[in-house]
Design a protein around this motif. Structure first.
Motif, short mmCIF file in Angstrom:
data_model
loop_
_atom_site.label_atom_id
_atom_site.label_comp_id
_atom_site.label_asym_id
_atom_site.label_seq_id
_atom_site.Cartn_x
_atom_site.Cartn_y
_atom_site.Cartn_z
N ASN A 129 32.16 49.45 43.44
CA ASN A 129 31.18 50.35 43.92
C ASN A 129 30.29 49.98 45.11
OD1 ASN A 129 28.08 51.34 43.73
ND2 ASN A 129 29.37 53.16 43.07
N ASN A 130 30.22 50.66 46.12
CA ASN A 130 29.60 50.24 47.34
C ASN A 130 28.09 49.69 46.98
OD1 ASN A 130 31.64 50.92 49.24
ND2 ASN A 130 30.96 53.10 49.31
N ALA A 131 27.53 50.09 45.82
CA ALA A 131 26.40 49.39 45.75
C ALA A 131 26.35 47.96 45.20
CB ALA A 131 25.36 50.34 44.93
N LEU A 132 27.43 47.69 44.91
CA LEU A 132 27.62 46.03 44.20
C LEU A 132 27.40 45.17 45.25
CD1 LEU A 132 27.91 45.13 41.40
CD2 LEU A 132 30.25 44.73 41.73
N PRO A 133 26.23 44.31 45.21
CA PRO A 133 26.20 43.49 46.36
C PRO A 133 27.07 42.24 46.44
CG PRO A 133 24.68 42.76 44.52
CD PRO A 133 25.46 44.04 44.02
N VAL A 134 28.72 42.43 46.49
CA VAL A 134 29.59 41.58 46.94
C VAL A 134 30.58 42.14 47.77
CG1 VAL A 134 29.48 40.49 44.49
CG2 VAL A 134 30.95 42.38 44.67
N HIS A 135 31.15 41.07 48.60
CA HIS A 135 32.25 41.50 49.56
C HIS A 135 33.23 40.51 49.46
CE1 HIS A 135 28.53 43.41 51.19
NE2 HIS A 135 29.40 44.13 51.99
N THR A 136 33.42 39.53 48.72
CA THR A 136 34.56 38.47 48.40
C THR A 136 34.62 38.18 47.01
OG1 THR A 136 33.16 36.58 48.60
CG2 THR A 136 33.96 37.48 50.69
N VAL A 137 35.90 37.80 46.71
CA VAL A 137 36.28 37.29 45.18
C VAL A 137 35.39 36.14 44.85
CG1 VAL A 137 37.98 36.17 43.85
CG2 VAL A 137 38.60 37.98 45.38
N ALA A 138 34.97 35.29 45.86
CA ALA A 138 34.00 34.20 45.46
C ALA A 138 32.75 34.87 45.12
CB ALA A 138 33.88 33.20 46.55
N GLU A 139 32.18 35.78 46.00
CA GLU A 139 30.76 36.37 45.49
C GLU A 139 30.62 37.23 44.23
OE1 GLU A 139 29.28 36.98 50.10
OE2 GLU A 139 29.84 38.87 48.80
N LEU A 140 31.83 37.82 43.63
CA LEU A 140 32.13 38.61 42.43
C LEU A 140 32.03 37.51 41.47
CD1 LEU A 140 32.47 41.06 40.99
CD2 LEU A 140 34.95 40.71 41.50
N ILE A 141 32.80 36.51 41.56
CA ILE A 141 32.84 35.53 40.45
C ILE A 141 31.52 34.88 40.41
CG2 ILE A 141 33.63 32.90 39.87
CD1 ILE A 141 36.21 33.91 41.35
N ALA A 142 30.65 34.44 41.52
CA ALA A 142 29.38 34.11 41.21
C ALA A 142 28.44 35.02 40.52
CB ALA A 142 28.82 33.71 42.61
N LEU A 143 28.59 36.24 40.95
CA LEU A 143 27.84 37.34 40.28
C LEU A 143 27.87 37.48 38.76
CD1 LEU A 143 25.65 39.57 40.91
CD2 LEU A 143 27.73 41.14 41.11
N LEU A 144 29.30 37.38 38.34
CA LEU A 144 29.72 37.60 36.88
C LEU A 144 29.28 36.48 36.21
CD1 LEU A 144 33.46 39.22 37.54
CD2 LEU A 144 31.35 40.30 36.95
N LYS A 145 29.10 35.06 36.71
CA LYS A 145 28.82 34.14 36.20
C LYS A 145 27.23 33.94 35.88
CE LYS A 145 32.73 30.85 36.71
NZ LYS A 145 33.17 29.86 37.38
N LYS A 146 26.72 34.63 36.84
CA LYS A 146 25.18 34.79 36.90
C LYS A 146 24.62 35.69 35.86
CE LYS A 146 21.17 35.58 39.67
NZ LYS A 146 20.59 36.15 41.19
N GLU A 147 25.34 36.58 35.39
CA GLU A 147 24.99 37.50 34.57
C GLU A 147 26.22 38.10 33.65
OE1 GLU A 147 21.40 40.08 35.91
OE2 GLU A 147 22.80 40.19 37.28
N PRO A 148 26.59 37.14 32.78
CA PRO A 148 27.82 37.32 31.86
C PRO A 148 27.75 38.66 31.13
CG PRO A 148 26.93 35.38 31.20
CD PRO A 148 26.16 35.81 32.46
N GLY A 149 28.52 39.51 31.30
CA GLY A 149 28.55 40.56 30.23
C GLY A 149 27.88 42.03 30.72
#
Length: 292
Positions: free
Chosen positions: A101-121
């Motif tokens: 979704n355009n509101a999600l603050p990620v633009h790369t796979v690395a940024e997505l992984i970091a976001l998911l690890k920061k707030e799992p689930g």
């Protein structure tokens, strides 16, 4: 002639199925129409194909889900994916495309992984149903990155991407033909493709494997008759499909949605189905995904 499509309108199967019906209607001068039978990860529609009379008037749309993933994923199926079908040809092959979704603050796979690890689930990914390639792409991503996401299954790729656009779900590993037009229109943001190399229709989009080495998830669609359909009918339709897939028109129409025309003879397609079933099995077992 009826083409049973085991997903809802608006998804990748619908996109390619409409193209194929149009081409075959013009070729044979006989109406090819789509009969939608969604549900149970495509098992409902595919089971109807298996039960249909082998008279050449009912054709089934089969996919990586029904004929490579589900045989391992499901404890019991209402059909035998090898014995109950007469494969005709593959139509197209394509990667899935990870979009957010355009509101999600990620633009790369690395940024997505970091976001998911920061707030799992906290974050969720949509799929076209339990056990589909969209679902298992997400499970494979979780397994290979050590992240945690909630899976939200839908009855097709169309409803899944609609809710990602609306912000009801954060992301999806959508089939390329379904989600690429939404990316180009700016409705969602593309993060990465799931092929081993960048895809020919969108070379600017990186692969998941560039950040997560070894990640690979390819989808495919093809058609099959019920087992027992006369070989002459199978071969006649396969020849017509192969002529269509060799044309620039068909290749460009498929490529417009991110798919690569991939003709196979009935024998080649049957062998591919067996091989792809074996290729997916270890990943499915390792993910722990199971449908009783």
């Amino acid at each position: 002639m009826r083409l049973i499509l085991p997903f809802t309108p608006g998804g990748a199967t619908d996109f390619q199925g409409r193209i194929l019906c149009d081409v075959l209607t013009r070729h044979f001068g006989q109406n090819f129409f789509i009969d939608y039978k969604p549900g149970a990860g495509s098992n409902i529609g595919v089971a109807e194909v298996a039960r249909s009379a082998p008279d050449g008037y009912t054709l089934g749309w089969i996919t990586v889900a029904s004929h490579a993933i589900n045989p391992t994923l499901y404890a019991k199926l209402p059909f035998d994916h090898i014995r109950d079908f007469a494969p005709v040809s593959m139509i197209g092959m394509f990667p899935n495309l990870l979009v957010v979704n355009n509101a999600l603050p990620v633009h790369t796979v690395a940024e997505l992984i970091a976001l998911l690890k920061k707030e799992p689930g906290k974050y969720a990914f949509a799929s076209s149903g339990q056990g589909t390639s969209l679902h298992l792409s997400g499970e494979l991503f979780k397994m290979m990155t050590g992240t945690d996401m909630l899976h939200v299954p839908y009855k097709g790729g169309g409803p899944a991407i609609t809710d990602v656009i609306a912000g009801q779900v954060h992301m999806t590993f959508g089939n390329m033909p379904t989600v690429l037009p939404h990316v180009k229109a700016g409705r969602v943001r593309a993060i990465a493709v799931t092929s081993a190399e960048r895809w020919f229709t969108a070379p600017e989009i990186p692969t998941v494997a560039e950040t997560v080495p070894g990640f690979l998830s390819m989808s495919w669609h093809g058609v099959a008759f019920p087992a027992g359909t006369p070989g002459a009918i199978v071969d006649k339709l396969a020849a017509a499909i192969h002529r269509a897939l060799a044309t620039r028109e068909m290749q460009e129409r498929l490529a417009a949605g991110g798919s690569k025309a991939t003709p196979m003879s009935p024998r080649e397609f049957a062998a591919f189905i067996r091989e792809d079933t074996e290729r997916w099995a270890p990943a499915i077992r390792a993910s722990g995904a199971r449908v009783e």
